[in-house]
Write a protein that holds these residues in place. Structure first.
Motif, PDB file in Angstrom:
ATOM      1  N   GLY A   1      50.789  49.742  55.106  1.00  0.00           N
ATOM      2  CA  GLY A   1      49.945  49.396  56.232  1.00  0.00           C
ATOM      3  C   GLY A   1      50.065  47.929  56.591  1.00  0.00           C
ATOM      4  O   GLY A   1      50.922  47.210  56.072  1.00  0.00           O
ATOM      5  N   THR A   2      49.201  47.471  57.473  1.00  0.00           N
ATOM      6  CA  THR A   2      49.225  46.075  57.878  1.00  0.00           C
ATOM      7  C   THR A   2      48.791  45.180  56.724  1.00  0.00           C
ATOM      8  O   THR A   2      48.221  45.652  55.728  1.00  0.00           O
ATOM      9  CB  THR A   2      48.275  45.837  59.062  1.00  0.00           C
ATOM     10  OG1 THR A   2      46.921  46.043  58.625  1.00  0.00           O
ATOM     11  CG2 THR A   2      48.590  46.781  60.208  1.00  0.00           C
ATOM     12  N   PHE A   3      49.051  43.897  56.876  1.00  0.00           N
ATOM     13  CA  PHE A   3      48.645  42.946  55.848  1.00  0.00           C
ATOM     14  C   PHE A   3      47.139  43.009  55.618  1.00  0.00           C
ATOM     15  O   PHE A   3      46.675  43.004  54.472  1.00  0.00           O
ATOM     16  CB  PHE A   3      49.062  41.527  56.253  1.00  0.00           C
ATOM     17  CG  PHE A   3      48.511  40.468  55.358  1.00  0.00           C
ATOM     18  CD1 PHE A   3      49.113  40.176  54.143  1.00  0.00           C
ATOM     19  CD2 PHE A   3      47.372  39.765  55.713  1.00  0.00           C
ATOM     20  CE1 PHE A   3      48.596  39.211  53.297  1.00  0.00           C
ATOM     21  CE2 PHE A   3      46.840  38.785  54.873  1.00  0.00           C
ATOM     22  CZ  PHE A   3      47.464  38.511  53.662  1.00  0.00           C
ATOM     23  N   MET A   4      46.356  43.084  56.699  1.00  0.00           N
ATOM     24  CA  MET A   4      44.904  43.092  56.554  1.00  0.00           C
ATOM     25  C   MET A   4      44.433  44.338  55.818  1.00  0.00           C
ATOM     26  O   MET A   4      43.505  44.285  54.998  1.00  0.00           O
ATOM     27  CB  MET A   4      44.237  43.008  57.927  1.00  0.00           C
ATOM     28  CG  MET A   4      44.443  41.675  58.631  1.00  0.00           C
ATOM     29  SD  MET A   4      43.764  40.280  57.698  1.00  0.00           S
ATOM     30  CE  MET A   4      42.021  40.684  57.709  1.00  0.00           C
ATOM     31  N   ASP A   5      45.089  45.479  56.091  1.00  0.00           N
ATOM     32  CA  ASP A   5      44.719  46.711  55.384  1.00  0.00           C
ATOM     33  C   ASP A   5      45.028  46.591  53.891  1.00  0.00           C
ATOM     34  O   ASP A   5      44.211  46.997  53.047  1.00  0.00           O
ATOM     35  CB  ASP A   5      45.474  47.904  55.970  1.00  0.00           C
ATOM     36  CG  ASP A   5      44.984  48.255  57.365  1.00  0.00           C
ATOM     37  OD1 ASP A   5      43.839  47.866  57.699  1.00  0.00           O
ATOM     38  OD2 ASP A   5      45.744  48.890  58.120  1.00  0.00           O
ATOM     39  N   TRP A  56      45.276  43.852  52.158  1.00  0.00           N
ATOM     40  CA  TRP A  56      44.367  42.854  51.591  1.00  0.00           C
ATOM     41  C   TRP A  56      42.988  43.477  51.290  1.00  0.00           C
ATOM     42  O   TRP A  56      42.414  43.229  50.235  1.00  0.00           O
ATOM     43  CB  TRP A  56      44.232  41.690  52.573  1.00  0.00           C
ATOM     44  CG  TRP A  56      43.256  40.630  52.128  1.00  0.00           C
ATOM     45  CD1 TRP A  56      41.937  40.515  52.461  1.00  0.00           C
ATOM     46  CD2 TRP A  56      43.532  39.547  51.239  1.00  0.00           C
ATOM     47  NE1 TRP A  56      41.371  39.439  51.857  1.00  0.00           N
ATOM     48  CE2 TRP A  56      42.321  38.810  51.089  1.00  0.00           C
ATOM     49  CE3 TRP A  56      44.660  39.115  50.555  1.00  0.00           C
ATOM     50  CZ2 TRP A  56      42.231  37.672  50.301  1.00  0.00           C
ATOM     51  CZ3 TRP A  56      44.575  37.984  49.768  1.00  0.00           C
ATOM     52  CH2 TRP A  56      43.367  37.274  49.645  1.00  0.00           C
ATOM     53  N   ARG A  57      42.509  44.310  52.222  1.00  0.00           N
ATOM     54  CA  ARG A  57      41.204  44.927  52.037  1.00  0.00           C
ATOM     55  C   ARG A  57      41.217  45.869  50.837  1.00  0.00           C
ATOM     56  O   ARG A  57      40.291  45.855  50.026  1.00  0.00           O
ATOM     57  CB  ARG A  57      40.793  45.693  53.299  1.00  0.00           C
ATOM     58  CG  ARG A  57      39.345  46.220  53.232  1.00  0.00           C
ATOM     59  CD  ARG A  57      38.990  47.056  54.435  1.00  0.00           C
ATOM     60  NE  ARG A  57      39.740  48.292  54.492  1.00  0.00           N
ATOM     61  CZ  ARG A  57      40.764  48.501  55.326  1.00  0.00           C
ATOM     62  NH1 ARG A  57      41.127  47.572  56.197  1.00  0.00           N
ATOM     63  NH2 ARG A  57      41.424  49.643  55.320  1.00  0.00           N
ATOM     64  N   ARG A  58      42.298  46.648  50.693  1.00  0.00           N
ATOM     65  CA  ARG A  58      42.388  47.566  49.557  1.00  0.00           C
ATOM     66  C   ARG A  58      42.445  46.817  48.230  1.00  0.00           C
ATOM     67  O   ARG A  58      41.836  47.219  47.241  1.00  0.00           O
ATOM     68  CB  ARG A  58      43.609  48.464  49.720  1.00  0.00           C
ATOM     69  CG  ARG A  58      43.465  49.523  50.811  1.00  0.00           C
ATOM     70  CD  ARG A  58      44.515  50.614  50.662  1.00  0.00           C
ATOM     71  NE  ARG A  58      45.854  50.066  50.887  1.00  0.00           N
ATOM     72  CZ  ARG A  58      46.484  50.067  52.059  1.00  0.00           C
ATOM     73  NH1 ARG A  58      45.838  50.554  53.158  1.00  0.00           N
ATOM     74  NH2 ARG A  58      47.690  49.578  52.177  1.00  0.00           N
ATOM     75  N   GLN A  59      43.170  45.688  48.224  1.00  0.00           N
ATOM     76  CA  GLN A  59      43.258  44.896  47.003  1.00  0.00           C
ATOM     77  C   GLN A  59      41.904  44.311  46.623  1.00  0.00           C
ATOM     78  O   GLN A  59      41.523  44.299  45.440  1.00  0.00           O
ATOM     79  CB  GLN A  59      44.279  43.774  47.190  1.00  0.00           C
ATOM     80  CG  GLN A  59      44.482  42.899  45.961  1.00  0.00           C
ATOM     81  CD  GLN A  59      45.549  41.849  46.173  1.00  0.00           C
ATOM     82  OE1 GLN A  59      46.370  41.974  47.046  1.00  0.00           O
ATOM     83  NE2 GLN A  59      45.528  40.807  45.370  1.00  0.00           N
ATOM     84  N   GLN A  60      41.158  43.855  47.608  1.00  0.00           N
ATOM     85  CA  GLN A  60      39.835  43.297  47.324  1.00  0.00           C
ATOM     86  C   GLN A  60      38.876  44.358  46.803  1.00  0.00           C
ATOM     87  O   GLN A  60      38.050  44.099  45.920  1.00  0.00           O
ATOM     88  CB  GLN A  60      39.264  42.650  48.597  1.00  0.00           C
ATOM     89  CG  GLN A  60      40.056  41.431  49.074  1.00  0.00           C
ATOM     90  CD  GLN A  60      40.100  40.328  48.053  1.00  0.00           C
ATOM     91  OE1 GLN A  60      39.066  39.879  47.546  1.00  0.00           O
ATOM     92  NE2 GLN A  60      41.317  39.891  47.707  1.00  0.00           N
ATOM     93  N   GLU A  61      39.021  45.588  47.338  1.00  0.00           N
ATOM     94  CA  GLU A  61      38.166  46.682  46.900  1.00  0.00           C
ATOM     95  C   GLU A  61      38.450  47.046  45.448  1.00  0.00           C
ATOM     96  O   GLU A  61      37.535  47.377  44.687  1.00  0.00           O
ATOM     97  CB  GLU A  61      38.369  47.897  47.799  1.00  0.00           C
ATOM     98  CG  GLU A  61      37.804  47.694  49.207  1.00  0.00           C
ATOM     99  CD  GLU A  61      38.155  48.864  50.130  1.00  0.00           C
ATOM    100  OE1 GLU A  61      38.980  49.705  49.704  1.00  0.00           O
ATOM    101  OE2 GLU A  61      37.662  48.896  51.276  1.00  0.00           O
ATOM    102  N   LYS A  62      39.731  46.976  45.038  1.00  0.00           N
ATOM    103  CA  LYS A  62      40.079  47.284  43.653  1.00  0.00           C
ATOM    104  C   LYS A  62      39.522  46.235  42.697  1.00  0.00           C
ATOM    105  O   LYS A  62      39.140  46.553  41.569  1.00  0.00           O
ATOM    106  CB  LYS A  62      41.610  47.352  43.496  1.00  0.00           C
ATOM    107  CG  LYS A  62      42.243  48.556  44.168  1.00  0.00           C
ATOM    108  CD  LYS A  62      43.746  48.533  43.982  1.00  0.00           C
ATOM    109  CE  LYS A  62      44.391  49.728  44.660  1.00  0.00           C
ATOM    110  NZ  LYS A  62      45.872  49.706  44.503  1.00  0.00           N
ATOM    111  N   GLN A  63      39.487  44.999  43.134  1.00  0.00           N
ATOM    112  CA  GLN A  63      39.028  43.918  42.276  1.00  0.00           C
ATOM    113  C   GLN A  63      37.498  43.859  42.180  1.00  0.00           C
ATOM    114  O   GLN A  63      36.982  43.251  41.248  1.00  0.00           O
ATOM    115  CB  GLN A  63      39.574  42.586  42.785  1.00  0.00           C
ATOM    116  CG  GLN A  63      41.078  42.464  42.702  1.00  0.00           C
ATOM    117  CD  GLN A  63      41.594  41.165  43.307  1.00  0.00           C
ATOM    118  OE1 GLN A  63      40.829  40.410  43.914  1.00  0.00           O
ATOM    119  NE2 GLN A  63      42.881  40.901  43.128  1.00  0.00           N
ATOM    120  N   SER A  64      36.815  44.438  43.149  1.00  0.00           N
ATOM    121  CA  SER A  64      35.348  44.320  43.178  1.00  0.00           C
ATOM    122  C   SER A  64      34.670  45.425  42.351  1.00  0.00           C
ATOM    123  O   SER A  64      35.254  46.239  41.734  1.00  0.00           O
ATOM    124  CB  SER A  64      34.843  44.395  44.604  1.00  0.00           C
ATOM    125  OG  SER A  64      35.242  45.620  45.214  1.00  0.00           O
TER     126      SER A  64
END
Length: 474
Positions: free
Chosen positions: A460-464, A466-474
C-alpha cells in the motif's frame, strides 16, 4: 569561454552517446573517488579537520574586508602590487596594462579557472599577446582549441589518441614529425616544446589556491612544476585570483592544504606547494622583477550575507564532481561554462545569471554525495534548491512543471484527498505492471521510463504502511 549553459539538455544527450567521452568518464569514476577514500582512511582526524576548515572559512567571510586589506598591506610591504577588480573587464584591463608596460609578446600561464572565467586568453590574443598554457592538460586543450571539463584534471574528457593527434598536428615546427602514442614520449615532447615558451615569456600568469593575509603571500599547488617556471623565469609575475581565497595565517594555510590534496587527487600533499611573496630581492637567485596580484570580485561580494554565502567556502578541490553521478554521466562540457558539477550548478547561476543557467541546479539527483565529501562542508543540495526556488518564482521553469507543483501543493493542503489519490495511483500502477513488478512506460514520467523501468509499488501507500506499523507497536 563562451556561455553554452542554456544548451545543457541537448549537450547532455550528445554526451551520453559519445563513446570516447564515456570511456574517459569511466576512468574518472574509478579513479579519484577511490584515491580520496584511501587518503581519508589514513587520516583519522579528517572529519575534525573538515569542521575546522568550515569554521575558519566562515570566520574569514564574516571579516573578509579586514583580511583582504591586511593582505594588500602586507603584499605591498613585500614589494608587490595589488589591483582590485570588481568585474571581469576590470581584471582583463589591469592585466593588459601590465603586459603592455612590459612590452610582452608571449605570456606563459599556469592553470587558472579564474582566467577562464574572465576569458583572458582570447582577450590577450585580440591585443597581439600570445598566451601559452603550461599545465599539461590545459596545454593539450589549447592546441585543440578546447576548454577544461574539470577543475583539477582539465583534459579528463580526452583519451590518449586525442593527445597524440594534437601533438602530431602542432609540434612539427619544433622538429617532432612522428606521431607518438607512448605516454612517456608524449610527456617528453611536451616538456621540450614548452621549454621554448618558458624561456621566451615576458610575463607569467598564475592563479592562486590561497592567499595569506599574515604575509601578503600567494600559493599555488601543482604536480608538474610548471607553476614554478611560470612565476620565476619571466620578468613579471601576475597572480589572478578571487577575493574569497584569503586565509588569515600560514598555520591556517596548512590546514587547508591538508584537506585540499586528499580531497582532490587522494594525495597526502601535492608535489609542489609554492609560496610567492613579492618580487625578487637583491639576494635572490631568481624570481620576477615585478609581482602583481589581481583580486577579482565579479559578483562574489553579492553572495556575502545571503543564502549563497556558504558557496564562497569552496576551495576548488573538485571532490563534488568526482563523486557526482550526473557529472560522471555527462562530463563537464555539458554544463556549458567554466565551473561544472555540483559546485558549478550553484556558482554559475550567480556569475552569469539564473536565466542563462537555469538547467544546472536541476542537474542533480540530490543524492547528497557532493555534500558528504566536500572538505569544507558546503550544503550543495540546499544551495541548488535555492536556485530551483528562484527559477520557479521567476517563471523560468516550464509551464507544465509550475502547474504540476502548484497542483501538488494544492493536494498537500488537503490530506484526505491526497491519501485517497495516493491509494488510487498505487492501485493503478500495480494494475499496469500486470504482476511483473516493473513499469516500462508511465504517463507523465517519460523522463524516467525513457531510460529505465520504474519499480511498481509492492504494497500500500507509505501512509498506510506507516499506520499499520504504528498499530503493531501500540
Amino acid at each position: 569561454m563562451q556561455i553554452h549553459s542554456p544548451e545543457f539538455k541537448d549537450a547532455s544527450r550528445i554526451a551520453l552517446h559519445n563513446e570516447p567521452l564515456q570511456k574517459a568518464l569511466g576512468n574518472l569514476r574509478q579513479g579519484f573517488p577511490q584515491k580520496r577514500a584511501a587518503a581519508v582512511a589514513r587520516l583519522p582526524e579528517f572529519e575534525q579537520l573538515r569542521d575546522q576548515a568550515r569554521d575558519l572559512k566562515n570566520h574569514v567571510l564574516e571579516h573578509l574586508d579586514i583580511y583582504l586589506e591586511t593582505f594588500e598591506r602586507n603584499c605591498q610591504a613585500q614589494g608587490g602590487q595589488v589591483h582590485w577588480a570588481r568585474t571581469a573587464e576590470d581584471a582583463r584591463q589591469a592585466i593588459l596594462q601590465i603586459c603592455q608596460r612590459a612590452n610582452a609578446k608571449t605570456v606563459t600561464k599556469g592553470k587558472s579557472m579564474v582566467s577562464e572565467e574572465i576569458n583572458l586568453n582570447e582577450f590577450l590574443q585580440q591585443h597581439q599577446i600570445h598566451p601559452v598554457e603550461t599545465d599539461l592538460g590545459e596545454y593539450i586543450l589549447q592546441l585543440r582549441e578546447d576548454h577544461p571539463s574539470h577543475i583539477i584534471a582539465p583534459a579528463i574528457h580526452l583519451n590518449l589518441e586525442d593527445v597524440s593527434d594534437a601533438f602530431h598536428a602542432h609540434h612539427g615546427p619544433y622538429g617532432y614529425h612522428l606521431r607518438e602514442e607512448d605516454p612517456a614520449k608524449l610527456m617528453a615532447e611536451a616538456r621540450a616544446v614548452l621549454r621554448h615558451h618558458f624561456v621566451a615569456a615576458d610575463v607569467g600568469i598564475t592563479g592562486a589556491n590561497f592567499i595569506v593575509a599574515e604575509t601578503g603571500s600567494t600559493i599555488i599547488v601543482t604536480n608538474e612544476g610548471n607553476g614554478d617556471l611560470t612565476q620565476t623565469l619571466p620578468r613579471v609575475h601576475i597572480v589572478i585570483t578571487s577575493i574569497e581565497k584569503v586565509v588569515p595565517t600560514l598555520e591556517d594555510l596548512s590546514l587547508m592544504l591538508r584537506l585540499l590534496a586528499r580531497s582532490a587527487t587522494g594525495q597526502e600533499f601535492t608535489v609542489y606547494n609554492t609560496l610567492s611573496s613579492g618580487p625578487r630581492r637583491a639576494e635572490d637567485q631568481d624570481g620576477p622583477e615585478e609581482f602583481h596580484v589581481i583580486l577579482l570580485d565579479n559578483g562574489r561580494s553579492d553572495m556575502l550575507g545571503g543564502e549563497l554565502q556558504d558557496m564562497l567556502r569552496c576551495i576548488r578541490c573538485s571532490a563534488c564532481m568526482n563523486h557526482c553521478p550526473v557529472y560522471g554521466a555527462v562530463g563537464g562540457h555539458s554544463y556549458g561554462w567554466v565551473y561544472p558539477g555540483p559546485m558549478g550548478s550553484v556558482l554559475t547561476p550567480q556569475l552569469i545569471g539564473i536565466e542563462q543557467a537555469q538547467h544546472l541546479p536541476n542537474a542533480s539527483t540530490f543524492c547528497g554525495k557532493c555534500e558528504s565529501v566536500c572538505p569544507v562542508r558546503i550544503p550543495l543540495p540546499k544551495l541548488m534548491r535555492h536556485w530551483r526556488e528562484q527559477e520557479f518564482e521567476r517563471h523560468l521553469s516550464p509551464a507544465a512543471v509550475r502547474y504540476g507543483l502548484a497542483g501538488w501543493a494544492s493536494l498537500a493542503k488537503r490530506p484526505a484527498l491526497y491519501r485517497w489519490l495516493a491509494r488510487l495511483s498505487n492501485w493503478g500502477m500495480r494494475l499496469l505492471a500486470g504482476g511483473k513488478g516493473r513499469l516500462r512506460k508511465v504517463p507523465l514520467a517519460g523522463g524516467w521510463t525513457d531510460w529505465r523501468d520504474l519499480p511498481a509499488p509492492q504494497q500500500g501507500t507509505f501512509m498506510d504502511q506507516w499506520r499499520r506499523q504504528q498499530e503493531k507497536q501500540s
